[in-house]
Motif scaffolding. Sequence first.
Motif, PDB file in Angstrom:
ATOM      1  N   GLU A 160       0.839  -1.206   0.000  1.00 26.02           N
ATOM      2  CA  GLU A 160       0.000   0.000   0.000  1.00 26.02           C
ATOM      3  C   GLU A 160       0.872   1.253   0.000  1.00 26.02           C
ATOM      4  N   ASP A 161       1.928   1.188   0.792  1.00 31.43           N
ATOM      5  CA  ASP A 161       2.835   2.338   0.878  1.00 31.43           C
ATOM      6  C   ASP A 161       3.503   2.601  -0.473  1.00 31.43           C
ATOM      7  N   MET A 162       3.915   1.534  -1.137  1.00 31.80           N
ATOM      8  CA  MET A 162       4.529   1.674  -2.463  1.00 31.80           C
ATOM      9  C   MET A 162       3.534   2.299  -3.441  1.00 31.80           C
ATOM     10  N   TRP A 163       2.325   1.780  -3.382  1.00 28.55           N
ATOM     11  CA  TRP A 163       1.285   2.201  -4.326  1.00 28.55           C
ATOM     12  C   TRP A 163       1.037   3.708  -4.233  1.00 28.55           C
ATOM     13  N   HIS A 164       1.022   4.187  -3.012  1.00 30.51           N
ATOM     14  CA  HIS A 164       0.781   5.618  -2.825  1.00 30.51           C
ATOM     15  C   HIS A 164       2.013   6.434  -3.185  1.00 30.51           C
ATOM     16  N   ALA A 165       3.197   5.856  -2.912  1.00 23.00           N
ATOM     17  CA  ALA A 165       4.425   6.535  -3.321  1.00 23.00           C
ATOM     18  C   ALA A 165       4.450   6.685  -4.845  1.00 23.00           C
ATOM     19  N   LEU A 166       3.832   5.742  -5.531  1.00 25.91           N
ATOM     20  CA  LEU A 166       3.776   5.796  -6.992  1.00 25.91           C
ATOM     21  C   LEU A 166       2.717   6.762  -7.490  1.00 25.91           C
ATOM     22  N   GLY A 167       2.047   7.395  -6.525  1.00 30.97           N
ATOM     23  CA  GLY A 167       1.135   8.467  -6.910  1.00 30.97           C
ATOM     24  C   GLY A 167      -0.331   8.090  -6.992  1.00 30.97           C
ATOM     25  N   HIS A 168      -0.678   6.855  -6.574  1.00 24.08           N
ATOM     26  CA  HIS A 168      -2.092   6.464  -6.647  1.00 24.08           C
ATOM     27  C   HIS A 168      -2.856   6.936  -5.419  1.00 24.08           C
ATOM     28  N   GLU A 169      -4.131   7.173  -5.621  1.00 22.47           N
ATOM     29  CA  GLU A 169      -4.983   7.626  -4.523  1.00 22.47           C
ATOM     30  C   GLU A 169      -5.743   6.480  -3.870  1.00 22.47           C
ATOM     31  N   GLY A 170      -6.207   5.555  -4.702  1.00 16.53           N
ATOM     32  CA  GLY A 170      -6.996   4.425  -4.193  1.00 16.53           C
ATOM     33  C   GLY A 170      -6.116   3.399  -3.517  1.00 16.53           C
ATOM     34  N   SER A 171      -6.728   2.292  -3.086  1.00 16.47           N
ATOM     35  CA  SER A 171      -5.964   1.265  -2.394  1.00 16.47           C
ATOM     36  C   SER A 171      -5.410   0.242  -3.366  1.00 16.47           C
ATOM     37  N   VAL A 172      -4.222  -0.247  -3.050  1.00 21.07           N
ATOM     38  CA  VAL A 172      -3.612  -1.294  -3.869  1.00 21.07           C
ATOM     39  C   VAL A 172      -4.432  -2.590  -3.781  1.00 21.07           C
ATOM     40  N   VAL A 173      -5.212  -2.710  -2.714  1.00 22.39           N
ATOM     41  CA  VAL A 173      -6.021  -3.921  -2.514  1.00 22.39           C
ATOM     42  C   VAL A 173      -6.931  -4.165  -3.724  1.00 22.39           C
ATOM     43  N   VAL A 174      -7.417  -3.072  -4.295  1.00 23.62           N
ATOM     44  CA  VAL A 174      -8.339  -3.201  -5.424  1.00 23.62           C
ATOM     45  C   VAL A 174      -7.754  -2.576  -6.694  1.00 23.62           C
ATOM     46  N   ALA A 175      -6.412  -2.580  -6.764  1.00 24.02           N
ATOM     47  CA  ALA A 175      -5.753  -1.986  -7.926  1.00 24.02           C
ATOM     48  C   ALA A 175      -6.108  -2.741  -9.197  1.00 24.02           C
ATOM     49  N   GLY A 176      -6.345  -4.038  -9.054  1.00 23.46           N
ATOM     50  CA  GLY A 176      -6.626  -4.863 -10.228  1.00 23.46           C
ATOM     51  C   GLY A 176      -5.362  -5.551 -10.711  1.00 23.46           C
ATOM     52  N   TRP A 177      -5.545  -6.733 -11.225  1.00 27.47           N
ATOM     53  CA  TRP A 177      -4.391  -7.519 -11.694  1.00 27.47           C
ATOM     54  C   TRP A 177      -3.839  -6.890 -12.968  1.00 27.47           C
ATOM     55  N   PRO A 178      -2.508  -6.704 -13.044  1.00 29.83           N
ATOM     56  CA  PRO A 178      -1.942  -6.064 -14.235  1.00 29.83           C
ATOM     57  C   PRO A 178      -2.271  -6.859 -15.497  1.00 29.83           C
ATOM     58  N   GLU A 179      -2.597  -6.145 -16.537  1.00 26.97           N
ATOM     59  CA  GLU A 179      -2.902  -6.831 -17.786  1.00 26.97           C
ATOM     60  C   GLU A 179      -1.605  -7.279 -18.450  1.00 26.97           C
TER      61      GLU A 179
END
Length: 821
Positions: free
Chosen positions: A732-751
């Motif tokens: 989660e910390d990485m995800w937000h450091a990457l500039g996302h607002e939402g949660s990584v929990v529901v980021a979705g599987w990368p295509e």
Amino acid sequence: TTGYDFRAIEAAWPSFWAEQQVYAPVDDGSRERRYVLDMFPYPSGDLHMGHAEAFAMGDVVARYWRQRGYDVLHPIGWDSFGLPAENAAIKRDAHPAEWTYANIATQKASFQRYAISADWSREIHTSDPEYYRWTQWLFLQFHRKGLAYRKNSPVNWCPKDQTVLANEQVVNGACERCHTPVTKKALNQWYFKITDYADRLLEDMSALEGHWPERVLAMQRNWIGRSEGAHVRFAIEGAGEGGTDREVTVFTTRPDTLYGATFFVVAADAELAGEIVAPEHAEELAAYREQVKALSDIERQATDRQKTGVFLGRHAVNPLNGEKLPVWAADYVLADYGTGAIMAVPAHDQRDLDFARTFGLPVRAVLDTGEEDPAATGTATTGEGTLINSGELSGLEKTEAIERAIGLVEAAGTGNRQVNFRLRDWLLSRQRFWGAPIPIVHCPACGEVPVPEEQLPVRLPDDLRGEQLAPKGRSPLAAAEDWVNVACPACGGPAQRDTDTMDTFVDSSWYYLRFASPNDENAAFDLEETRKWLPVDQYVGGVEHAILHLLYSRFFTKVLFDLGLVDFTEPFKALLNQGQVLNGGRAMSKSLGNGVDLGEQLDRFGVDAVRLTMVFASPPEDDVDWADVSPQGSQKFLARAWRLAQDVACAPGTDPAAGDVSVRRAAHRAVDDAAQLLDAAKFNVVIAKTMELVNVIRKAIDSGCGPADPAVREAVEAVAVLLSLVAPYTAEDMWHALGHEGSVVVAGWPEVDPQLLVDDTVTAVVQIKGKVRDRLEVPADIGEDDLRELALGSETIRRQLGDAEIRKVIVRAPKLVNIVA
Ligand code: ANZ
Ligand code: ZN
């Protein structure tokens, strides 16, 4: 671990997750639903290493399915009735509820710290009246169907816990909980008629094949124990009323050996023995029975024990040849298997042979198996062969003879084909306090009267505590007179409540259904909601439940199906048995002093490092030896992954397609591999793949394309999603450091772009004496030897070469082969 502060990260995200409600299913029908369930915990104290492992595994599945876009139900609750709470209450002069709910509060806090992605809004406690009301209601449905009944019989009794035990709770002759040797006691007890479902429990296992561990299926099959054979009726001379004959049926899997029967045995403790014994042998039988009482079934059947028994002064007539066989009572025949009586064929059954040799009874071989004479060797012959000394059966092969013998007794009306099961009815009443009271009133006039449904729950009295709960051989509830004495629901006369409580396995046989509608006040569960969520797609728990809980739950589901309450017949589509956590190769235990405290590990290494270690250590079904793993190593890896996100953070992303292709290939390959590995429950390998990817990215940042390359950002995002399955805080910390607002929990599987998965290939030219004869698609990194082999193996080249002798092969990998012939 420069810069990576797991404590700060752990503090940062829980409130965000709570706000976003990331773990509750959306439940709007827009997505396919999946139900992941960990066997719900017993609130015995705080969370321990075993929980940490099991729940880490279940959480990988839940988190993975969420990323794949499923609407995931991942609930949690408490198996909160049971003996430990009661024993603790006795010791502390408290009410079991105090201990239980205090433990739950502690454990819940730990589960939340451990960041299990559970939907806490569906939390249930089996000891809440709101829950056990429905346990009682279900009991009444079973009762109405004749599937809950009371009978007086010798039952397994734990002298320490002072309560009866189901057969399933007796392990090697001892109480599964306290290991005290189990004895037998004659008691009037409640049973569920699970034996009515033996066939279906067995047959329906075919649907579980491949989705449940094979060893669990084998254990269930063995426990159900289906045997094909025959019932054969023998006349016991003079044992009937007024000196007439009395018919006694035996169960045999080997009717082919009827001519080899040389004596007849009834279980010493079966009522039958007392009924048929000749008067002059009655005293001897009574003395022998006293001796047998103290033994467990396991001891009784132990093959290395000296056989014991007494002659009953009677003879049984073999229906096939009229031969008279002496009738004995012995303890190696069990009262509650088959009919409790056997025809003994010592030549072909080792137990019978041991008995025959002890008491000088005749041995007659009736099957020629080519083995040595059992009378001489003392070893029964059990192989295949041809019948001998057997009248009309002589000359037949064993299997033919079995069929013929069944035909003969059926024609004569002295027997029939019979399937027998080892499975016994489930003894569910317990003489203890902390369980769901059995909702029955005993009335001198009306008998057993079900408590009317609108009067449920029958609540436990809350004024019993401490010593009042101590085991006294009868339920502590019996002492609560105000509670016991009630008006009969049928006639209004004075009557008494049943004072036993239900086995806690009754509570856990339906809890997975309750999670579909946990707060329903009008039903145990809502049919529509169970249709939406059940059966459970992935169940996770220990192999110690292979028989008890899993068999009971399967039974419950089938009964509920028959009652029209659910529309499926198996509760758990797939089962994962996680291994144990060991320390130094041994299970953790107080006596070995090798316990590892989970809380302390979490304090030292952080939640994510401990979770990652659990998952990385081995495939989920294998044991984890905590002495062999490195939570420090896990922590270092997490720090390394986390720093990638910090490095990329300042570089705004553009279209990854414009980025470095080798970084892209590595990321897409890792994501694709991970999906396949997760589907195959190889979670540990997913971590290994993630580690490789982290290395590739680090190199790219430091000495390749640099942190600003969009392919690097894409790859780091993939790392965050992969890590979100095991290391939720860091991810989660990485995800937000990457500039996302939402949660990584529901980021979705990368295509995954399939084109990036294709290996790089080049066209190699194969020449013969300098002329191009073939072209081969080969991997860009092919070696000289492999390329030579491919070229010489080519059909075209072989045809062109014919018998010509090869003088020289010049290889320039990956592009050229020149053959000089
Ligand atoms: C005669 C015979 C001859 C048997 C032979 C076996 C071999 P499973 O396979 O476990 O179902 N048996 C029946 N009831 C019993 C009881 N209550 N206690 C102990 N033994 C019992 O075993 C069935 C066989 O176990 C039956 O077949 C019976 O012995 C014995 F060459 O009958 B047999
Ligand atoms: Zn009555």
